[in-house]
Design an enzyme around this catalytic site. Structure first.
Site, PDB file in Angstrom:
ATOM      1  N   GLU A   1       0.994   5.605   0.031  1.00 34.34           N
ATOM      2  CA  GLU A   1       0.328   6.795   0.261  1.00 34.34           C
ATOM      3  C   GLU A   1       1.064   8.176  -0.556  1.00 34.34           C
ATOM      4  OE1 GLU A   1      -2.602   7.490   1.881  1.00 34.34           O
ATOM      5  OE2 GLU A   1      -2.681   5.294   2.634  1.00 34.34           O
TER       6      GLU A   1
ATOM      7  N   ASP B   1       0.984  -1.225   0.012  1.00 36.02           N
ATOM      8  CA  ASP B   1       0.107  -0.123   0.128  1.00 36.02           C
ATOM      9  C   ASP B   1       0.986   1.170  -0.232  1.00 36.02           C
ATOM     10  OD1 ASP B   1      -2.980   1.077   0.370  1.00 36.02           O
ATOM     11  OD2 ASP B   1      -1.540   2.159   1.780  1.00 36.02           O
TER      12      ASP B   1
ATOM     13  N   HIS C   1      -5.718   4.945   6.083  1.00 38.58           N
ATOM     14  CA  HIS C   1      -4.835   5.908   5.035  1.00 38.58           C
ATOM     15  C   HIS C   1      -3.635   6.212   5.571  1.00 38.58           C
ATOM     16  CE1 HIS C   1      -8.742   6.446   2.835  1.00 38.58           C
ATOM     17  NE2 HIS C   1      -9.281   7.085   3.881  1.00 38.58           N
TER      18      HIS C   1
ATOM     19  N   ASP D   1      -3.222   0.031   6.243  1.00 39.95           N
ATOM     20  CA  ASP D   1      -3.948  -0.420   4.959  1.00 39.95           C
ATOM     21  C   ASP D   1      -3.280  -1.560   4.616  1.00 39.95           C
ATOM     22  OD1 ASP D   1      -5.712   1.622   5.707  1.00 39.95           O
ATOM     23  OD2 ASP D   1      -5.109   2.583   3.753  1.00 39.95           O
TER      24      ASP D   1
END
Length: 222
Positions: free
Chosen positions: A25, A23, A181, A186
């Site tokens: 960001e 994951d 987030h 996540d």
């Protein structure tokens, strides 16, 4: 019995691919122009019964690459301040060298020939990972250049929902929206969801498939 035991090995479950849950960001939606700010990578393992589970997770806060675009809306959404020194951010290259090392070691230990990215809405994460690897001019990436396992698609099929939080809850996996987030949070929830789907398919009799030799014998008898 030996065929079943062999099918329970990770190297045979996904055609020799080693699943790596990722994951990211970011500071926007454009992998070419927007900064990669955080990445987490969860490695998986398979037990003797052929059940998939979490092995370990790597996590890095990333320094925006030189000239990177930082969309204010994206930063407001994920709550990341790229200038905060407490992030302990490292360069993209430093992070990916560590990721490559860990992934290749786990891939080799599982006797798999290549790794494949697992992510929720995988095209997004795969795009940012691929672009960062390209920017850093890193060679011999362990990841397949285009194939992925998308848990949004898999969850839609297996659970009937594509949103990560709701799919996790429906699968009995606790999900705290206040922690969402964060790449670390996540990634681990995505890994749990992927393992749940793979293991449920096995429990329902979907794996292992009938051995090729048995199938040929059956066809011959008919």
């Amino acid at each position: 019995m030996s065929d079943i035991s062999d099918a329970n090995k990770l190297k045979h479950r996904f055609r020799g691919y080693f699943p790596v849950v990722i994951d990211v960001e970011t500071a926007g939606f454009n992998s070419q122009t927007d900064a990669l700010l955080e990445i987490a990578v969860t490695l998986l393992k398979m037990d003797d019964e052929g059940l998939l589970g979490i092995d370990k997770t790597l996590h890095f806060n990333i320094e925006p690459f030189e000239g990177a675009n930082l969309e204010p809306e994206a930063l407001a959404f994920n709550g990341i301040d790229p200038t905060n020194p407490l992030r302990g951010a490292v360069s993209e290259k430093e992070a990916f060298l560590e990721i490559f090392k860990a992934v290749k070691k786990a891939q080799k230990a599982s006797d798999c020939h290549r790794s494949i990215i697992v992510a929720h809405n995988a095209a997004f994460d795969h795009g940012f990972v691929s672009k960062a690897i390209e920017r850093c001019d890193l060679k011999r990436s362990p990841f397949h250049p285009f194939a992925t396992f998308d848990t949004a698609t898999l969850a839609g099929l297996a659970i009937g929902h594509t949103v990560l939080a709701k799919a996790c809850i429906m699968a009995g996996i606790p999900f705290d929206n206040k922690e969402a987030h964060s790449a670390l949070y996540d990634t681990e929830r995505t890994a749990e969801l992927f393992c749940y789907i793979v293991n449920r398919w096995k429990h329902l009799g979907g794996w292992p498939l009938l051995a090729a030799g048995e199938s040929e014998d059956t066809d011959g008898e008919e």
